[in-house]
Design a protein around this motif. Sequence first.
Motif, PDB file in Angstrom:
ATOM      1  N   ALA A  73       0.649  -1.143  -0.042  1.00  0.00           N
ATOM      2  CA  ALA A  73      -0.029  -0.178   0.036  1.00  0.00           C
ATOM      3  C   ALA A  73       0.745   1.307   0.014  1.00  0.00           C
ATOM      4  O   ALA A  73       0.991   1.902   0.930  1.00  0.00           O
ATOM      5  N   PRO A  74       1.462   1.449  -1.020  1.00  0.00           N
ATOM      6  CA  PRO A  74       2.668   2.587  -1.211  1.00  0.00           C
ATOM      7  C   PRO A  74       1.939   3.862  -0.731  1.00  0.00           C
ATOM      8  O   PRO A  74       2.724   4.696  -0.240  1.00  0.00           O
ATOM      9  N   GLU A  75       0.722   4.217  -1.165  1.00  0.00           N
ATOM     10  CA  GLU A  75       0.182   5.748  -0.440  1.00  0.00           C
ATOM     11  C   GLU A  75       0.023   5.684   0.699  1.00  0.00           C
ATOM     12  O   GLU A  75      -0.065   6.646   1.349  1.00  0.00           O
ATOM     13  N   LEU A  76       0.051   4.724   1.813  1.00  0.00           N
ATOM     14  CA  LEU A  76       0.182   4.808   3.019  1.00  0.00           C
ATOM     15  C   LEU A  76       1.403   5.522   3.729  1.00  0.00           C
ATOM     16  O   LEU A  76       1.215   6.298   4.590  1.00  0.00           O
ATOM     17  N   ARG A  77       2.385   5.591   3.212  1.00  0.00           N
ATOM     18  CA  ARG A  77       3.669   6.100   3.457  1.00  0.00           C
ATOM     19  C   ARG A  77       3.334   7.763   3.761  1.00  0.00           C
ATOM     20  O   ARG A  77       3.858   8.194   4.761  1.00  0.00           O
ATOM     21  N   GLY A  78       2.721   8.393   2.736  1.00  0.00           N
ATOM     22  CA  GLY A  78       2.270   9.658   2.873  1.00  0.00           C
ATOM     23  C   GLY A  78       1.350  10.300   4.065  1.00  0.00           C
ATOM     24  O   GLY A  78       1.298  11.298   4.316  1.00  0.00           O
ATOM     25  N   ARG A  79       0.788   9.302   4.697  1.00  0.00           N
ATOM     26  CA  ARG A  79      -0.182   9.299   5.588  1.00  0.00           C
ATOM     27  C   ARG A  79       0.148   9.169   7.095  1.00  0.00           C
ATOM     28  O   ARG A  79      -0.398   9.303   8.008  1.00  0.00           O
ATOM     29  N   ILE A  80       1.636   8.730   7.333  1.00  0.00           N
ATOM     30  CA  ILE A  80       1.839   8.094   8.591  1.00  0.00           C
ATOM     31  C   ILE A  80       3.179   8.920   8.967  1.00  0.00           C
ATOM     32  O   ILE A  80       4.247   9.268   7.895  1.00  0.00           O
ATOM     33  N   LEU A  81       3.432   8.685  10.015  1.00  0.00           N
ATOM     34  CA  LEU A  81       5.147   9.169  10.660  1.00  0.00           C
ATOM     35  C   LEU A  81       5.536   7.647  10.990  1.00  0.00           C
ATOM     36  O   LEU A  81       5.010   6.966  11.870  1.00  0.00           O
ATOM     37  N   LEU A  82       6.772   7.653  10.551  1.00  0.00           N
ATOM     38  CA  LEU A  82       7.612   6.273  10.985  1.00  0.00           C
ATOM     39  C   LEU A  82       8.738   6.995  11.939  1.00  0.00           C
ATOM     40  O   LEU A  82       9.586   7.489  11.778  1.00  0.00           O
ATOM     41  N   GLN A  83       8.868   6.091  13.171  1.00  0.00           N
ATOM     42  CA  GLN A  83       9.823   6.605  14.188  1.00  0.00           C
ATOM     43  C   GLN A  83      10.625   5.312  14.351  1.00  0.00           C
ATOM     44  O   GLN A  83       9.853   4.102  14.415  1.00  0.00           O
ATOM     45  N   THR A  84      11.928   5.268  14.578  1.00  0.00           N
ATOM     46  CA  THR A  84      12.705   3.973  14.888  1.00  0.00           C
ATOM     47  C   THR A  84      13.455   4.206  15.721  1.00  0.00           C
ATOM     48  O   THR A  84      13.892   5.576  16.011  1.00  0.00           O
ATOM     49  N   LYS A  85      14.295   3.307  16.208  1.00  0.00           N
ATOM     50  CA  LYS A  85      15.415   3.381  17.375  1.00  0.00           C
ATOM     51  C   LYS A  85      16.641   2.816  16.951  1.00  0.00           C
ATOM     52  O   LYS A  85      16.408   1.648  16.377  1.00  0.00           O
TER      53      LYS A  85
END
Length: 314
Positions: A73-85
């Motif tokens: 679902a490539p369109e999802l990336r523009g709707r979310i914030l990705l945080q990692t550690k």
Amino acid sequence: MTAQSDVRTSRLLYGCMGLGGTWDTTPYTAADIAHAEASVEAALAVGITAFDHADIYRHGKSEAVFGEVLARAPELRGRILLQTKCGIRLTDGERPGLYDLREASIVRRVEESLTRLRTDVIDVLLLHRPDPLTGPDEIAKALDSLHGQGLVRHFGVSNMSAAQIARLQAHLDVPLVANQLEMSLGSRDWVESGVLLNTPAATGNGFPHGTIEYCAANGLQLQAWGSLAQGRYSGGQDSPAGRLVTGLAERKQTTPETILLWWLQRHPARIAPVIGTSRPERILACRDAAHREPDLTHEEWYELWVAARGEPLP
């Protein structure tokens, strides 16, 4: 650019530690991907758009299955914030687990996370644990480089004290935006440290006093991992705190999970809980915490605290 690139606007985050199958190097399966899709869909249905990862979760598989979800679902990336550690290295053969915030290690692990997540930028990178052998000047070199290359938009920390944050911030050109700590009705050292001063019980509280106040005063979002207290009070347990949580949920026409999250959100430091369950039904039970202001009175908040601690306040 994601729709929400600053995590400080997030009321809730979804913690992805439970995604990816088993806690070993066994490859993830199609069922693990389907489970991740269901969990992400539940989080989005609740209104959560910030997703919290770490490079070590499920030996990297949590990030990898999330990357599979994004690929489908490539369109999802523009709707979310990705945080990692990054910053924790798991046990490897005879080498023990350790913390590693050396410049090359941070850069390499960010590159690996970008590959697994199938994205070209991480919105927020948290330093997972302090590394006592690496100075803040070296850490800052890595973060400045990642920011300058456009690989990471914002930085924060996890499990750090006010003094550690201030020392690191003094070497950075960009502001730290978050500190993720264990905070819940079950893990209360963060709030107890402020009231146990000048009492004998203070010696048993290891939380660095002043950290909550420092973060609030300096614009760092306080993120609460373990926010649902591992289901200790929301599964109908026969305990004073469990009964109180259930009773409040019934009176306020919400769920026990929401009461636990409201207890954190009611604090003036504006804590953002991280929901770590991978069960879609429990994610959906958190809906009111994403959409309603915490409906707890001053007295109800204290009643929950006293019930959970099992004895009166000093």
